[in-house]
Design a protein around this motif. Structure first.
Motif, short mmCIF file in Angstrom:
data_model
loop_
_atom_site.label_atom_id
_atom_site.label_comp_id
_atom_site.label_asym_id
_atom_site.label_seq_id
_atom_site.Cartn_x
_atom_site.Cartn_y
_atom_site.Cartn_z
N THR A 34 8.17 8.05 19.54
CA THR A 34 7.27 9.04 20.10
C THR A 34 7.46 10.37 19.38
N ARG A 35 6.57 11.28 19.66
CA ARG A 35 6.73 12.64 19.12
C ARG A 35 8.05 13.23 19.59
N ILE B 103 -0.65 11.41 7.84
CA ILE B 103 -1.94 10.73 7.69
C ILE B 103 -2.88 11.29 8.76
N THR B 104 -4.04 11.74 8.34
CA THR B 104 -5.03 12.23 9.31
C THR B 104 -6.24 11.31 9.33
N GLY B 105 -6.93 11.31 10.45
CA GLY B 105 -8.15 10.50 10.57
C GLY B 105 -7.87 9.03 10.79
N PHE B 106 -6.68 8.70 11.34
CA PHE B 106 -6.39 7.30 11.62
C PHE B 106 -7.31 6.79 12.73
N CYS B 107 -7.42 5.48 12.83
CA CYS B 107 -8.35 4.83 13.75
C CYS B 107 -8.29 5.44 15.15
N GLY B 108 -9.42 5.90 15.64
CA GLY B 108 -9.52 6.42 16.99
C GLY B 108 -8.96 7.80 17.21
N GLU B 109 -8.52 8.48 16.16
CA GLU B 109 -7.91 9.80 16.33
C GLU B 109 -8.90 10.79 16.93
N GLY C 58 1.62 13.77 14.66
CA GLY C 58 2.32 14.50 15.70
C GLY C 58 1.93 14.06 17.09
N SER C 59 1.14 13.01 17.17
CA SER C 59 0.64 12.53 18.46
C SER C 59 1.31 11.21 18.83
N THR C 60 1.89 11.16 20.01
CA THR C 60 2.55 9.93 20.46
C THR C 60 1.57 8.78 20.56
N SER C 61 0.34 9.04 21.00
CA SER C 61 -0.64 7.96 21.13
C SER C 61 -1.06 7.42 19.77
N VAL C 62 -1.21 8.29 18.77
CA VAL C 62 -1.54 7.82 17.42
C VAL C 62 -0.36 7.05 16.83
N LEU C 63 0.86 7.56 17.05
CA LEU C 63 2.05 6.86 16.56
C LEU C 63 2.15 5.45 17.14
N ALA C 64 1.73 5.28 18.40
CA ALA C 64 1.75 3.95 19.02
C ALA C 64 0.74 3.03 18.32
N ARG C 65 -0.46 3.56 18.02
CA ARG C 65 -1.46 2.75 17.32
C ARG C 65 -1.01 2.44 15.89
#
Length: 476
Positions: free
Chosen positions: A303-304, A328-334, A290-297
């Motif tokens: 985007t969200r 997916i939770t706990g992706f890199c840098g989350e 649900g995070s745009t920054s995680v989706l970018a990574r």
């Protein structure tokens, strides 16, 4: 997809003189069709292989032990290749997802005393000419694989490396398979692909007798979604053309599809689903975060805000729509803030079903080579539990809205808890919600059978099941 692939393998084996047996101790070829998307899936295969080896080592028939061959098929074979053949004599041959036709030849090699492997990926293999052997079907529901591979290159995902690039079956071959299933009395078909709504029959032209009205020259995605893989433009039949055709074959057959990518839900496709009664009103829209920054990574291409706009338009266009997702939770840098954004997405959308996982690093992926897997396991586990709890809370609340509603259910057969003393039937709504009811000794209940459509009323509900009362048997 593994179930569908196994039906293809069964057909190839049967054509080569093999027949299926029900118990592993009666087989001289044992094959595992595998997934490599998550580490946990691979661990299950390793454990099963060890159990099979133990069974072989202790089988009383020495000659049978010597001639029994073990093979690993699919994505895990593609990913691990020689490691499978080299690990403590567990495996005799491996075949990647594009090498199923070669299995009889691999077995010939094994019979000569050698290990065998074919994991060559193909740019055009779709198995379109292989008629699946539907061993495990109920005669009501069937899978049709319409395309293979994936071009999306999400940073966490190994599928493009284990399944190869996207390629699609011809529209005509799929329509003909639907017609064949219709003639055999099937009532539900699920169209399959790693990225099913990216379907593209590039051989199709406007001169074809099929769907000349809907054919469009260019690729159309949902606004605000981008493709990393750019070679999507050109003429041919797209997913909307395919749905248009297969849904017109037989109005009594429900059409589902999985697994899609949100980018390939253009407004015209949503409108077609709304218009056609037998196109099921349940959509899988993997959010992943649900995070745009995680989706970018993750390199998801949206985007969200774009995702939420798609959800809102889908719900507005298709009344009564149910939506499921992947997380997916706990992706890199989350960060904790990014995790909270995923929780808020679950609160906002209230998915009816969700597949939720902690991130597991996969070889060959962009994330593996460029991003540290830096979220500690204990934090991943805690965040995953919070995601599961949030989903379940919202799903339970949504169930209350089902009380008193009426649905049309396609009957699958007896429920898992059915018994001679307390018989039950089970089926699904077009929104993919499981319905169960007690079979009472009245004329309506006694007339119902698998494959029938029945209108029901919801009496009780929980996050997994609707308890219903049958009202009327329907012709379609």
């Amino acid at each position: 997809m593994n179930s569908s692939d196994s039906e293809i393998v069964a057909s190839i084996m049967q054509s080569s003189g093999y027949h299926r047996v029900e118990q592993p101790e009666n087989a001289n070829v044992l094959m595992f069709n595998t997934c490599a998307v998550r580490e946990n899936a691979e661990q299950k295969v390793w454990e099963r292989l060890k159990k099979i080896k133990s069974m072989l080592d202790h089988h009383p028939d020495r000659r049978w032990r010597q001639r029994a061959s073990v093979g690993v098929l699919g994505c895990m074979a593609e990913r691990l290749k020689k490691k499978l053949l080299e690990t403590d004599r567990l495996v005799d041959f491996v075949a990647g997802p594009d090498a199923y036709r070669d299995i009889p030849n691999l077995l010939n090699t094994v019979e000569s005393g050698q290990k065998a492997m074919n994991v060559q990926l193909s740019l055009d293999e779709t198995y379109a000419d292989v008629a699946p052997v539907r061993y495990d079907g109920n005669g009501i529901s069937a899978y049709i694989s319409i395309m293979r591979g994936c071009n999306n290159m999400c940073s966490y995902c190994v599928v493009p490396f284990t399944r190869g690039r996207e390629r699609s079956r011809t529209l005509e071959s799929i329509v003909n398979e639907v017609k064949d299933l219709s003639a055999k009395g099937y009532r539900e078909i699920t169209l399959l692909g790693q990225n099913v709504n990216s379907y593209w029959d590039q051989t199709f032209s406007e001169g074809s007798v099929l769907c000349p009205k809907r054919i469009r020259a260019g690729y159309v995605s949902y606004p605000g979604f981008n493709n990393i893989y750019k070679s999507r433009h050109g003429s041919g039949a797209r997913f909307i053309d395919l749905l248009d055709q297969v849904s017109a074959v037989d109005s009594r057959i429900r059409i589902r599809f999985t697994s899609p990518h949100p980018k390939d839900f253009p407004p015209q496709l949503l409108q077609l689903i709304a218009e056609r009664p037998n196109l099921c009103k349940s959509l899988h829209m993997p959010a992943q975060s649900g995070s745009t920054s995680v989706l970018a990574r993750m390199r998801r291409g949206y985007t969200r805000e774009a995702y939420m706009q798609l959800i809102e338009e889908a719900q507005k266009t298709i009344p009564g729509l149910s939506i499921s997702t992947d997380i997916i939770t706990g992706f890199c840098g989350e960060t904790e803030e990014e995790h909270q954004e995923t929780l808020s997405l679950l609160e906002e959308v209230k998915f009816y079903q969700a597949f939720m996982y902690a991130y597991s690093e996969r070889s060959h992926t962009h994330a593996k080579h460029n991003m540290p897997d830096d979220v500690p396991q204990e934090i991943k586990s805690r965040r995953l539990q919070e995601i599961i709890d949030t989903f379940r809370k919202n799903a339970a609340e949504s169930c209350l809205n089902e009380l008193g509603k009426e649905h049309v259910v396609l009957i699958d057969g007896p429920s898992k808890r059915s018994s001679p003393e307390m018989p039950q039937l089970v089926g699904r709504t077009c929104t993919n919600k499981l319905c169960v009811w007690d079979v009472k000794s009245d004329e309506l209940n006694l007339s119902l059978a698998p494959g029938d459509y029945v209108k029901v009323k919801v009496l009780d509900a929980n996050a997994a099941t609707l308890k219903v009362q049958p009202l009327t048997k329907l012709n379609a």
